[in-house]
Design a protein around this motif. Structure first.
Motif, mmCIF file in Angstrom:
data_model
loop_
_atom_site.group_PDB
_atom_site.id
_atom_site.type_symbol
_atom_site.label_atom_id
_atom_site.label_comp_id
_atom_site.label_asym_id
_atom_site.label_seq_id
_atom_site.Cartn_x
_atom_site.Cartn_y
_atom_site.Cartn_z
ATOM 1 N N PHE A 54 0.839 -1.204 0.000
ATOM 2 C CA PHE A 54 0.000 0.000 0.000
ATOM 3 C C PHE A 54 0.874 1.254 0.000
ATOM 4 C CE2 PHE A 54 -2.790 3.077 2.395
ATOM 5 C CZ PHE A 54 -3.752 3.209 1.400
ATOM 6 N N LYS A 55 0.627 2.159 -0.963
ATOM 7 C CA LYS A 55 1.357 3.440 -1.074
ATOM 8 C C LYS A 55 2.875 3.247 -1.168
ATOM 9 C CE LYS A 55 -2.408 6.094 -0.206
ATOM 10 N NZ LYS A 55 -2.906 7.292 -0.793
ATOM 11 N N LEU A 56 3.267 2.223 -1.914
ATOM 12 C CA LEU A 56 4.688 1.861 -2.003
ATOM 13 C C LEU A 56 5.582 3.030 -2.423
ATOM 14 C CD1 LEU A 56 7.083 -0.058 -2.072
ATOM 15 C CD2 LEU A 56 6.275 -0.963 -4.246
ATOM 16 N N THR A 57 5.209 3.717 -3.496
ATOM 17 C CA THR A 57 6.083 4.786 -4.008
ATOM 18 C C THR A 57 6.226 5.925 -2.998
ATOM 19 O OG1 THR A 57 5.451 4.168 -6.227
ATOM 20 C CG2 THR A 57 6.456 6.326 -5.989
ATOM 21 N N GLU A 58 5.134 6.240 -2.292
ATOM 22 C CA GLU A 58 5.202 7.286 -1.258
ATOM 23 C C GLU A 58 6.238 6.901 -0.186
ATOM 24 O OE1 GLU A 58 2.470 6.263 -2.740
ATOM 25 O OE2 GLU A 58 0.899 7.781 -2.732
ATOM 26 N N HIS A 59 6.246 5.624 0.183
ATOM 27 C CA HIS A 59 7.211 5.170 1.190
ATOM 28 C C HIS A 59 8.639 5.210 0.645
ATOM 29 C CE1 HIS A 59 4.605 3.918 4.505
ATOM 30 N NE2 HIS A 59 3.743 3.494 3.604
ATOM 31 N N SER A 60 8.816 4.762 -0.604
ATOM 32 C CA SER A 60 10.164 4.770 -1.193
ATOM 33 C C SER A 60 10.702 6.195 -1.275
ATOM 34 C CB SER A 60 10.133 4.142 -2.593
ATOM 35 O OG SER A 60 9.750 2.787 -2.504
ATOM 36 N N GLU A 61 9.813 7.115 -1.651
ATOM 37 C CA GLU A 61 10.244 8.520 -1.732
ATOM 38 C C GLU A 61 10.578 9.056 -0.351
ATOM 39 O OE1 GLU A 61 7.040 10.211 -4.006
ATOM 40 O OE2 GLU A 61 8.054 9.725 -5.905
ATOM 41 N N ARG A 62 9.764 8.693 0.639
ATOM 42 C CA ARG A 62 10.013 9.206 2.002
ATOM 43 C C ARG A 62 11.349 8.694 2.541
ATOM 44 N NH1 ARG A 62 5.542 8.563 6.670
ATOM 45 N NH2 ARG A 62 6.335 6.441 6.741
ATOM 46 N N LEU A 63 11.709 7.457 2.198
ATOM 47 C CA LEU A 63 13.007 6.936 2.651
ATOM 48 C C LEU A 63 14.137 7.814 2.125
ATOM 49 C CD1 LEU A 63 14.314 4.428 4.178
ATOM 50 C CD2 LEU A 63 14.863 3.602 1.895
ATOM 51 N N ARG A 64 14.022 8.180 0.844
ATOM 52 C CA ARG A 64 15.048 9.019 0.238
ATOM 53 C C ARG A 64 15.109 10.403 0.900
ATOM 54 N NH1 ARG A 64 17.340 8.343 -4.315
ATOM 55 N NH2 ARG A 64 16.987 10.516 -4.874
ATOM 56 N N VAL A 65 13.926 10.974 1.142
ATOM 57 C CA VAL A 65 13.868 12.305 1.764
ATOM 58 C C VAL A 65 14.390 12.243 3.205
ATOM 59 C CG1 VAL A 65 12.277 14.116 2.558
ATOM 60 C CG2 VAL A 65 11.992 13.122 0.282
ATOM 61 N N SER A 66 14.038 11.194 3.931
ATOM 62 C CA SER A 66 14.514 11.055 5.319
ATOM 63 C C SER A 66 16.031 11.063 5.363
ATOM 64 C CB SER A 66 13.997 9.748 5.928
ATOM 65 O OG SER A 66 12.615 9.816 6.175
ATOM 66 N N ALA A 67 16.658 10.332 4.434
ATOM 67 C CA ALA A 67 18.126 10.278 4.385
ATOM 68 C C ALA A 67 18.685 11.661 4.037
ATOM 69 C CB ALA A 67 18.578 9.238 3.365
ATOM 70 N N GLN A 68 18.075 12.325 3.070
ATOM 71 C CA GLN A 68 18.556 13.664 2.682
ATOM 72 C C GLN A 68 18.497 14.616 3.869
ATOM 73 O OE1 GLN A 68 16.005 14.331 -0.685
ATOM 74 N NE2 GLN A 68 17.359 13.242 -2.089
ATOM 75 N N LEU A 69 17.457 14.483 4.685
ATOM 76 C CA LEU A 69 17.337 15.350 5.867
ATOM 77 C C LEU A 69 18.453 15.076 6.880
ATOM 78 C CD1 LEU A 69 13.449 15.266 6.280
ATOM 79 C CD2 LEU A 69 14.820 17.277 5.713
ATOM 80 N N LEU A 70 19.047 13.881 6.802
ATOM 81 C CA LEU A 70 20.203 13.550 7.662
ATOM 82 C C LEU A 70 21.524 13.760 6.917
ATOM 83 C CD1 LEU A 70 18.107 12.453 9.654
ATOM 84 C CD2 LEU A 70 19.483 10.409 9.899
ATOM 85 N N GLY A 71 21.438 14.275 5.689
ATOM 86 C CA GLY A 71 22.653 14.625 4.952
ATOM 87 C C GLY A 71 23.259 13.508 4.146
ATOM 88 N N PHE A 72 22.523 12.426 3.905
ATOM 89 C CA PHE A 72 23.072 11.396 3.014
ATOM 90 C C PHE A 72 22.046 10.985 1.963
ATOM 91 C CE2 PHE A 72 21.371 7.334 4.803
ATOM 92 C CZ PHE A 72 21.015 7.697 6.092
ATOM 93 N N GLU A 73 22.549 10.359 0.912
ATOM 94 C CA GLU A 73 21.718 9.988 -0.238
ATOM 95 C C GLU A 73 21.488 8.492 -0.258
ATOM 96 O OE1 GLU A 73 20.072 11.405 -2.936
ATOM 97 O OE2 GLU A 73 20.598 13.333 -2.026
ATOM 98 N N VAL A 74 20.275 8.081 -0.469
ATOM 99 C CA VAL A 74 20.011 6.676 -0.784
ATOM 100 C C VAL A 74 20.405 6.497 -2.251
ATOM 101 C CG1 VAL A 74 18.184 4.953 -1.099
ATOM 102 C CG2 VAL A 74 18.157 6.442 0.913
ATOM 103 N N PRO A 75 21.316 5.566 -2.560
ATOM 104 C CA PRO A 75 21.833 5.493 -3.931
ATOM 105 C C PRO A 75 20.909 4.792 -4.929
ATOM 106 C CG PRO A 75 22.928 3.871 -2.564
ATOM 107 C CD PRO A 75 21.982 4.602 -1.665
#
Ligand code: PMP
Length: 292
Positions: A54-75
């Motif tokens: 359920f809402k897979l893409t929203e979660h995948s995007e949030r993972l990337r944004v969460s990492a960016q907020l901590l200063g790193f990139e999900v590759p």
């Protein structure tokens, strides 16, 4: 406390780890990694219903944004994360379950600075029916207000689903469980109602839905889904700062979250609520939506 059995590091199955599926028990990290020592780790929680996330893409995007907020990139792109998630769900034959992606800094540097550290990504999936028991969902949860408060966004990256932000959630949940409650409700740094330890909170006051503004805690994907659902049904939804004293003028309360889904609350310390028709209808509608 419910016991966890079997332990999560000793199960059959597959975990997607840094580019490939590995046998479950072999998805290991070294003890000297930045995620473990300095909390440079972010994660997601996703639900599988009838084999679909359920809402897979929203979660995948949030993972990337969460990492960016901590200063790193999900590759990996969100589309790649979506594909890897479906791969691991399929490999483990999960029909109704949970997905746990996690991204964390590795071991290249072992001090505060972590500029050279690689990012590691793992995605696990397992069969998992419900977060709160069926019995607790029917009677409504029993919550207590935690002594810990959600921090000021100037103190922590509060919009990130960062592992470090869960330190006070576990402390709050343990204190609540030790005192015989199901969960804790946390206030924010100003003293307004914020959320539970792993779910957002909604209040029904005279036929309207009121929910705290997510200005210092996670704006949950379920929260947004429920707001849209309620508004589409013509229910007035107000996002605002809510003082705990207002619980005296509140008829129904429920929590929302990927794991919690919509779970009614029967009591918060001295305040009692009914598991009323509005909550019941939203629960039924949500159940239908996630399986549609
Ligand atoms: N707040 C916290 C602290 C949470 O852990 C969660 C669960 N991810 C939520 C809110 C709800 O978020 P979502 O609906 O996206 O699962």
């Amino acid at each position: 406390m419910t016991s966890v059995s079997p332990p999560f590091d000793d199960r059959d199955g597959w975990i997607w780890y840094n580019g490939k599926l590995v046998p479950w028990r072999e998805a290991k990290v070294h003890v000297l990694n930045h995620g473990l020592h300095y909390a440079s780790s972010v994660f997601e929680g996703e639900r599988v219903y009838n084999g679909k996330v359920f809402k897979l893409t929203e979660h995948s995007e949030r993972l990337r944004v969460s990492a960016q907020l901590l200063g790193f990139e999900v590759p990996y792109s969100a589309a790649q994360l979506d594909a890897y998630t479906l791969e691991v769900v399929k490999a483990n034959k999960v029909v109704n379950g949970y997905v746990r992606p996690v991204a964390f800094r590795g071991s290249e540097m072992m001090a505060i600075s972590a500029k050279k550290n690689k990012t590691h990504v793992a995605i696990a999936a397992w069969e998992w029916p419900s977060y709160f028991s069926k019995e607790a969902k029917e009677r409504g949860l029993n919550l207590t207000i935690s002594k810990w408060r959600r921090p000021d966004p100037q103190t922590a990256p509060t919009a990130s689903k960062a592992a470090g932000l869960y330190m006070i959630c576990t402390l709050s949940k343990h204190a609540a469980e030790d005192a015989g409650f199901d969960d804790a409700m946390m206030l924010d740094w100003r003293g307004y109602i914020a959320e539970a330890t792993g779910a957002n909170i909604f209040l029904i006051q005279n036929g309207e839905i009121h929910t705290p503004l997510p200005d210092c805690f996670l704006n949950g994907i379920t929260r947004m889904t429920v707001i849209d659902m309620a508004r589409a049904q013509g229910i007035k939804v107000v996002e605002r700062h809510i003082k705990p004293e207002e619980l005296a003028d509140t008829q129904e309360v429920f929590l929302t979250g990927t794991a919690a889904e919509i779970t009614p609350v029967g009591k918060i310390d001295k305040y009692s609520f009914v598991v009323g028709n509005m909550s019941k209808k939203l629960m039924a509608d949500y159940e239908e939506l996630v399986r549609s």
